[in-house]
Design an enzyme around this catalytic site. Structure first.
Site, PDB file in Angstrom:
ATOM      1  N   ASN A  56      -8.991 -33.739  44.778  1.00  0.00           N
ATOM      2  CA  ASN A  56      -7.755 -34.415  44.409  1.00  0.00           C
ATOM      3  C   ASN A  56      -7.819 -35.889  44.782  1.00  0.00           C
ATOM      4  O   ASN A  56      -8.500 -36.268  45.737  1.00  0.00           O
ATOM      5  CB  ASN A  56      -6.553 -33.755  45.103  1.00  0.00           C
ATOM      6  CG  ASN A  56      -6.424 -32.288  44.721  1.00  0.00           C
ATOM      7  OD1 ASN A  56      -6.931 -31.869  43.688  1.00  0.00           O
ATOM      8  ND2 ASN A  56      -5.792 -31.505  45.576  1.00  0.00           N
ATOM      9  N   VAL A  57      -7.132 -36.677  44.021  1.00  0.00           N
ATOM     10  CA  VAL A  57      -7.132 -38.136  44.255  1.00  0.00           C
ATOM     11  C   VAL A  57      -5.753 -38.601  44.724  1.00  0.00           C
ATOM     12  O   VAL A  57      -5.477 -39.793  44.765  1.00  0.00           O
ATOM     13  CB  VAL A  57      -7.538 -38.870  42.945  1.00  0.00           C
ATOM     14  CG1 VAL A  57      -8.981 -38.522  42.568  1.00  0.00           C
ATOM     15  CG2 VAL A  57      -6.594 -38.541  41.787  1.00  0.00           C
ATOM     16  N   ASP A  58      -4.891 -37.620  45.109  1.00  0.00           N
ATOM     17  CA  ASP A  58      -3.472 -37.929  45.367  1.00  0.00           C
ATOM     18  C   ASP A  58      -3.169 -38.328  46.810  1.00  0.00           C
ATOM     19  O   ASP A  58      -2.053 -38.755  47.108  1.00  0.00           O
ATOM     20  CB  ASP A  58      -2.593 -36.733  44.943  1.00  0.00           C
ATOM     21  CG  ASP A  58      -2.964 -35.417  45.649  1.00  0.00           C
ATOM     22  OD1 ASP A  58      -2.778 -34.340  45.039  1.00  0.00           O
ATOM     23  OD2 ASP A  58      -3.446 -35.459  46.803  1.00  0.00           O
ATOM     24  N   HIS A 105     -13.685 -37.183  44.686  1.00  0.00           N
ATOM     25  CA  HIS A 105     -13.498 -37.877  43.399  1.00  0.00           C
ATOM     26  C   HIS A 105     -12.697 -39.162  43.540  1.00  0.00           C
ATOM     27  O   HIS A 105     -12.104 -39.633  42.578  1.00  0.00           O
ATOM     28  CB  HIS A 105     -12.822 -36.934  42.385  1.00  0.00           C
ATOM     29  CG  HIS A 105     -13.696 -35.782  41.995  1.00  0.00           C
ATOM     30  ND1 HIS A 105     -13.187 -34.585  41.539  1.00  0.00           N
ATOM     31  CD2 HIS A 105     -15.045 -35.640  42.008  1.00  0.00           C
ATOM     32  CE1 HIS A 105     -14.199 -33.761  41.282  1.00  0.00           C
ATOM     33  NE2 HIS A 105     -15.338 -34.368  41.562  1.00  0.00           N
ATOM     34  N   CYS A 116     -10.134 -58.590  38.689  1.00  0.00           N
ATOM     35  CA  CYS A 116     -10.713 -58.747  40.024  1.00  0.00           C
ATOM     36  C   CYS A 116     -10.465 -60.182  40.515  1.00  0.00           C
ATOM     37  O   CYS A 116     -10.816 -61.141  39.803  1.00  0.00           O
ATOM     38  CB  CYS A 116     -12.221 -58.468  39.962  1.00  0.00           C
ATOM     39  SG  CYS A 116     -13.051 -58.822  41.526  1.00  0.00           S
ATOM     40  N   CYS A 156     -14.192 -61.882  40.738  1.00  0.00           N
ATOM     41  CA  CYS A 156     -15.084 -62.216  39.610  1.00  0.00           C
ATOM     42  C   CYS A 156     -14.360 -62.223  38.269  1.00  0.00           C
ATOM     43  O   CYS A 156     -14.969 -62.530  37.237  1.00  0.00           O
ATOM     44  CB  CYS A 156     -16.264 -61.222  39.567  1.00  0.00           C
ATOM     45  SG  CYS A 156     -15.803 -59.597  38.953  1.00  0.00           S
ATOM     46  N   ASN A 193      -5.921 -18.642  45.151  1.00  0.00           N
ATOM     47  CA  ASN A 193      -5.541 -19.092  43.820  1.00  0.00           C
ATOM     48  C   ASN A 193      -4.698 -17.990  43.181  1.00  0.00           C
ATOM     49  O   ASN A 193      -5.115 -16.836  43.187  1.00  0.00           O
ATOM     50  CB  ASN A 193      -6.831 -19.323  42.992  1.00  0.00           C
ATOM     51  CG  ASN A 193      -6.563 -20.073  41.702  1.00  0.00           C
ATOM     52  OD1 ASN A 193      -5.525 -19.874  41.053  1.00  0.00           O
ATOM     53  ND2 ASN A 193      -7.475 -20.944  41.319  1.00  0.00           N
ATOM     54  N   PRO A 194      -3.523 -18.324  42.611  1.00  0.00           N
ATOM     55  CA  PRO A 194      -2.732 -17.251  41.977  1.00  0.00           C
ATOM     56  C   PRO A 194      -3.452 -16.666  40.766  1.00  0.00           C
ATOM     57  O   PRO A 194      -3.200 -15.532  40.378  1.00  0.00           O
ATOM     58  CB  PRO A 194      -1.435 -17.957  41.575  1.00  0.00           C
ATOM     59  CG  PRO A 194      -1.752 -19.416  41.552  1.00  0.00           C
ATOM     60  CD  PRO A 194      -2.843 -19.606  42.551  1.00  0.00           C
TER      61      PRO A 194
END
Ligand code: BV8
Length: 226
Positions: A86-88, A103, A129, A132, A195-196
């Site tokens: 997850n990225v949260d 990730h 950026c 640059c 996991n459901p």
């Protein structure tokens, strides 16, 4: 212990899972098409709209009982390595001290040329950026991109060295993350899934807890503390 989490652990925080992330405006896009360098190259503005929408959802979300239970579990076992797809950032907000973000992170802005993470306060369609002038991109790993080397090495080593491997809230379809459970099994760890909806890979696991992470993990922690 080595724990791998996926979007399912954040589902009870109302963060849509990757497979159902496409709601409303985004219903016509496939995340596997959008989360790629090619899509960013083709239409950085569209990508930034998608990631800003996801940032708003996550910023409004709170960690749930599953995140908090994992943070507590780390204090009940000799060593727990937490790897998340997850990225949260919800594990960190729940108090998990060291989280391996396999990730990347939704809220990091990265130079698309230099790769460095930069701070900026530009409110434009596609931020640039400050060093640059190239387009900034979200600091996540897209399909076709390599996993950050340190995250990869530490996660592989933890999966190979653990006694218990917990796979939580993931469809186990994205590699190389989904391969961590195989590494654990090859090194004779006990492997369990929460996991459901039982995944196809769970047939090879020692235990399957068919339920929501927000229910199963607190019960697991409770059983360790009585
Ligand atoms: C790479 C960040 C190589 C971006 C994401 C074999 C080996 C190596 C690579 C590959 C391979 N085969 C194919 C590949 C390529 C590809 C891949 O795996 N493709 C898939 C589609 C087949 N992999 C890659 O491209 C990776 N890179 O291999 O690079 C390389 C090497 C050197 C040099 C150059 C290149 C990179 C993949 C990373 C992609 N980035 N995210 C962003 O977020 O925008 S992936 C993204 O999707 C997520 O991070 C996550 O990983 C994945 C979604 O999976 P889940 O988290 O499992 O979520 P999902 O919705 O699928 O499932 C949710 C589950 O939760 C369900 O099972 C549901 O039942 C359950 N659930 C629901 N509610 C609950 C619950 N569970 C518990 N409690 C609940 N309440």
């Amino acid at each position: 212990m080595c724990v791998l989490t996926g979007a399912g652990i954040s589902a009870e925080s109302n963060v849509p899972t990757f497979r159902d992330a496409q709601q409303g405006l985004w219903a016509k896009y496939d995340p596997h098409e959008l989360a790629t360098p090619e899509a960013f190259e083709r239409d950085p503005e569209l990508l930034w709209r998608w990631y800003r929408w996801r940032r708003e959802i996550v910023a409004a979300a709170e960690p749930n009982a599953g995140h908090f239970a994992l943070a507590e579990l780390a204090g009940l076992v000799p060593r727990l390595t937490l790897v998340t797809q997850n990225v949260d950032g919800l594990h960190q907000r729940a108090g998990s001290a060291s989280v391996i973000e396999f990730h990347g992170n939704l809220f990091a802005d990265q130079c698309s040329v230099e790769g460095r993470v930069v701070e900026h306060d530009q409110h434009v369609d596609v931020p640039l950026c400050p060093h640059c002038g190239a387009n900034l991109r979200p600091g996540v790993v897209w399909f076709g991109e390599a996993i950050p080397e340190d995250a990869l090495n530490v996660s592989f080593a933890a999966a190979a060295d653990c006694d218990v491997f917990l796979s939580i809230g993931t469809s186990s379809l994205v590699f190389p993350a989904a391969g961590l459970a195989d590494i654990a099994r090859e090194h004779c760890a006990t492997v369990a899934e929460i996991n459901p909806n039982t995944t196809s890979r769970a047939a090879n696991y020692d235990y399957v807890f068919a339920g929501n992470a927000g229910d199963v993990l607190p019960e697991m922690v409770e059983s360790l503390t009585v």
